[in-house]
Design a protein around this motif. Sequence first.
Motif: not given
Length: 430
Positions: A355, A359, A378-379, A381-382, A389-390, A394, A398, A418
Amino acid sequence: MDVRSAREIGAVIRGARCYLRLTQAEVGRACGYSASSVSRIESGHMHLGYVELVKIAAFLDLTLDRLGISPVPGMPPVDTVERPADEEDAVRRRNLLTGALAAGATAVVGSTPAGAASPLLEQALFRLPDALPVPLKRLIHQTAKARADFRAARYSSLGQVLPGLLAAASATRDTSTGHQRDQVNAVLSRAYVLAAELALKQHNDVAWVAADRALTAARESGHPVPVGESARVLAITMRRSGQCSAAVRFLTQEATGLDAGQAQTGAVRTTLMLTASYTAATGGDRTTALDLLDEAAEETKRRRAVTGLFTVEATQNQVDGYRISVFNVLGTPDEGVPVASQLAIDRLPSPERRARTWTDTARMWHALGNGPQTLAALRRVEQEAPQEAQRPAIRALTSELLYTSPRVPGIREFAARTGATSAAPSGLLS
């Protein structure tokens, strides 16, 4: 200006730059800084005086109140800079900066997203809860489980178990003697490293406390691997306070003291060089950063994976991941594109590491103005680690993508999912 206000001011500057579709290099050329210095300003790691802030504010068409400072008599007023004629555009600009400030400051004020360092952990770092000693074998097992939480990016779970783990390890150390005390100190160091890493994820200043205690316990253990691991996280806290040169010296000195011929110490030595490389880049020293990267790459050719509580992986894939992040902070993200094209992120050893590399890839594409590629990264990462992602950093990235590329398909949904839209004005999401 304290560290917190510098971070908030940096978030406003970053938001204004992104809105105007300017690169860090362009802002730097106009205001007398390198691209890496602009990066440090935006991340809150470089403090500016009044005159310097006025210069940047004027170039980015910002009023001083947006930066939270008051005009000084005799200094040039920023309000004399020509403003946009389009009132709708001006309103959108003000909303953008408000949202960017909120997103950038999430780590220090406001909401607590998933994975934030828990208040219980913060309290424990200053006053450990009462605990009884436990058998060494059980302590090692509990610490290994906590480390597995970190590697899997289960930060909420980690934040809940660390206070009790630190307390139990401290109590066990205090009642141990001889070789067993050395072993417990090594485990206690590992637990404090986890606490520092969790705090660093949230840019929480208590990372200093945890890293310092990790190194103290590591040195008392007499084992070089915990010492190297603890030195790495302490150097990161130094870098984030703006002490890049001192951190590079500290890391290289610690690396020199490790035996490159041994599997575990050699692997730790390589990770210290990688951290030193990124730190040198953050300080604007391109030559040192790239030299350290190349040295680390050579070291990986002689490394093998090692296992145990202090498992450290040092591979070419990890070197390449660091290379992308180094090019990002040096303000030359285009140099990272060929590296990213051949990097096998799926082969990295843990969800947290994968992740983190996604990033850095997202930051590279965002700096190059490629919104779809940024969102795709980014997706990932999630997908690898939802709590990553939260994280505040990040969410801020976003938000920037949402404001600068609002028509990228799927960005609104991703931002909402997120938590990045919590700081965004509704007018920009309609």
